[in-house]
Design a protein around this motif. Sequence first.
Motif, short mmCIF file in Angstrom:
data_model
loop_
_atom_site.label_atom_id
_atom_site.label_comp_id
_atom_site.label_asym_id
_atom_site.label_seq_id
_atom_site.Cartn_x
_atom_site.Cartn_y
_atom_site.Cartn_z
N HIS A 147 106.36 87.48 -12.14
CA HIS A 147 106.57 87.43 -13.57
C HIS A 147 108.01 87.07 -13.94
CE1 HIS A 147 102.64 89.41 -14.00
NE2 HIS A 147 103.03 90.18 -13.01
N SER A 148 108.91 87.04 -12.95
CA SER A 148 110.33 86.91 -13.25
C SER A 148 110.70 85.53 -13.78
CB SER A 148 111.16 87.25 -12.01
OG SER A 148 110.84 86.37 -10.94
N GLU A 149 110.01 84.47 -13.30
CA GLU A 149 110.39 83.12 -13.68
C GLU A 149 110.20 82.88 -15.18
OE1 GLU A 149 108.37 80.32 -11.24
OE2 GLU A 149 109.30 81.01 -9.37
N THR A 150 109.28 83.58 -15.82
CA THR A 150 109.03 83.36 -17.24
C THR A 150 109.47 84.55 -18.08
OG1 THR A 150 106.77 84.23 -16.96
CG2 THR A 150 107.07 81.85 -16.76
N SER A 151 110.21 85.46 -17.49
CA SER A 151 110.60 86.68 -18.19
C SER A 151 112.00 86.55 -18.80
CB SER A 151 110.58 87.88 -17.24
OG SER A 151 109.26 88.15 -16.80
N THR A 152 112.09 86.94 -20.06
CA THR A 152 113.38 87.03 -20.74
C THR A 152 113.61 88.49 -21.08
OG1 THR A 152 113.26 84.80 -21.67
CG2 THR A 152 114.73 86.38 -22.76
N ILE A 153 114.66 89.07 -20.55
CA ILE A 153 114.95 90.48 -20.74
C ILE A 153 116.17 90.63 -21.65
CG2 ILE A 153 115.40 92.70 -19.64
CD1 ILE A 153 112.73 91.38 -18.81
N VAL A 154 116.03 91.39 -22.72
CA VAL A 154 117.15 91.72 -23.59
C VAL A 154 117.74 93.03 -23.09
CG1 VAL A 154 117.81 92.46 -25.90
CG2 VAL A 154 116.33 90.47 -25.61
#
Length: 312
Positions: free
Chosen positions: A10-17
Motif C-alpha cells: 500500500h506504500s506506493e500509493t499512500s500519502t501520509i500527513v
Amino acid sequence: MTEPHASAAHSETSTIVLAGATGDLGLRIARHLVQRGATVRALVRAGNTSPAVAALREAGAAVVEVDFNSVTALTRACTGATCVVSALSGLRELIVDAQKRLLDAAVAAEVPRFIPSDYCIDYTKLPVGSNRNLDLRREFNQRLDQAPIAATSILNGMFTDLLTGQAPVILFGPKRVVYWGSADQPLDFTTTENTAEFTAAAALDPHTPRYLRVAGEVATIRDLQRAASAVTGQPFKLLWAGSVGVLGALSKLTKALMPASNDVFPPWQGMQYLHNMFTGLPKLAPLDNARYPEIRWTSVREVLATRQVEAK
C-alpha cells in the motif's frame, strides 16, 4: 497476538500527513515512512526554521507550512491523504485542542484513518486522575471515537531510551536499580526508533484495529539489574524505595509543592508514570509485535550498551 501484516503493497500509493514531525519521534516516523515508499506531508508552523525542518526535507518528506489554528488550512493540507499521523507533544493546547482541529480537518478531507499521539502505557486500564498527561490523551481519544474515521492508537510502554539517564531507575553512579513495590513486576519498554518504525508500518496498513500494543522488551527490575551489570561489567544492586503507594503519595506531594508551570514533563509527571507502571495496571497485553515481522526489536541491554559506548 495478531497475524503478520504486510504494508509495503500500500506504500506506493499512500500519502501520509504527519503532525509533530519536527519532534524526535515525529522525525523518526517520517524517515521510516519514506523508507517504506510513502509520500509524506510533514506539517510545520509557518516560519519554522529549526534544523528538524531541514532534516525532514533531507529525509524526503514534503514540508508543508500550515496554520494549526485553522481547520480550513489543515483540511487543505490533509486532502488526498490516506492517513493522518499525530506525533504532537504537549499539554491541553496540543493534545486536545490542536489534535481536535487536526481530526476535524481529517474528517472534512475524507481521510480514512487517524493515528493520535499516544505512544505510552495502556491508559485505558488506568483510573482517571492517576496521570495528567495520559488523562489528556484519554480525553482526546473519547472525541476520536465519536468521529466518523477509523482510528488506531499505538501503545508502547516506556521509551527504553529513558533508561540511559532521564528515568530515575538505573543509577549508573552508585550502581543501583531503584524500584517501588515488587522487583518482579513485568514492565514494557520500547525504543523511540522501534516505536517510530511500528507507527510507520501501521500508518500504511489499512486494516489496523483500534489499539496496537508493542513492547521491545518486557522486563522486570531484576532484568534491568542484570542488563546494567552485564553491559558495565560491574555489579548493580537493587534499591527498594518503598511501596507503590509511597511513590503515589510522593508524586502528589511533589506536585503540590512545585509552582504551577507549563512543563510537559515536570518531576511529578515522571513519578506518576512510574507509579502507573509499578502498579501493573497498564501492562500491555496482548502484544502485537509480530504484526510486522520485518521489525527487529531492540533490547534493554542493547540500549544500555549504547550508553556505555557514548560515555567512553
